[in-house]
Design a protein around this motif. Structure first.
Motif: not given
Length: 203
Positions: A114-128, A148-151, A166-175
């Motif tokens: 799965q390709v995901v976007i990693l968003r850390m709480p309190g931060q505005e930037f995103e990592l793919v 937790r998942v390995a990204v 990172v915690p699973l809640s930090w990642v969001t799957p993308i299409d």
């Protein structure tokens, strides 16, 4: 004169990927042709036709794929791999390349790549990144508790990357497929996405 430079570089950018792709294909086919000629010369003598190397290369790869699908052949292959998995320096190189190749096999893809976007709480930037492990089960103790998942976060131009847990809640799957994500990372996401055509004006 300014337009001449602009058109020149635009034409260069258009032609360069095509030329490099054709050149690499030519080098690959020429190498396979030369290898086939060297292997078959003792058996076929002067019989040879252009394209024989490419045909034999494809057939050989398919044959190897069919053979390694058999349990007994896989066991035999483990003995062949033994020197590559035992010598210290060779072991690191071979194991890394094999694991990387196994990650893109169809069976692995069906397992939930799965390709995901990693968003850390309190931060505005995103990592793919790419999810490479969905839990810490089987790993040594010391990881933080919880789901937790390995990204894997590839760097631009494929000069390396980082793996973070990172915690699973930090990642969001993308299409997006793994191939598309790796290709975009290779060029640092500089590819332009086609823009939708403007809607026609109603009078």
């Amino acid at each position: 004169m300014k337009n001449v430079y602009k058109y020149f570089f635009r034409g260069l950018i258009t032609i360069l990927p095509l030329a490099l792709t054709l050149y690499l294909l030519y080098v690959c086919v020429a190498w396979m042709e030369a290898l086939a000629l060297a292997v078959l010369r003792p058996f076929v003598g002067g019989f040879y036709f252009p394209g024989m190397g490419l045909i034999l290369g494809v057939l050989g790869i398919v044959a190897v794929g069919m053979l390694v699908s058999k349990h007994r052949v896989r066991r035999l292959l483990s003995y062949v791999e033994w020197p590559f998995t035992s010598i210290p320096v060779v072991k690191s190189i071979y194991s890394s390349l094999k694991s990387f190749a196994d990650y893109f096999t169809p069976s692995t893809s069906q397992g939930g790549q799965q390709v995901v976007i990693l968003r850390m709480p309190g931060q505005e930037f995103e990592l793919v990144g790419l999810v490479t492990r969905r839990s810490t089960a089987g790993l040594p103790e010391g990881f933080l508790p919880g789901e937790r998942v390995a990204v894997y976060l590839p760097m631009g131009y494929m000069i390396g990357g980082y793996t973070v847990f990172v915690p699973l809640s930090w990642v969001t799957p993308i299409d997006m497929t793994v191939e598309e994500a790796m290709r975009s990372s290779l060029i640092a996401w500089m590819a332009r996405t086609p823009q939708a055509a403007p809607a026609p004006r109603q009078e």
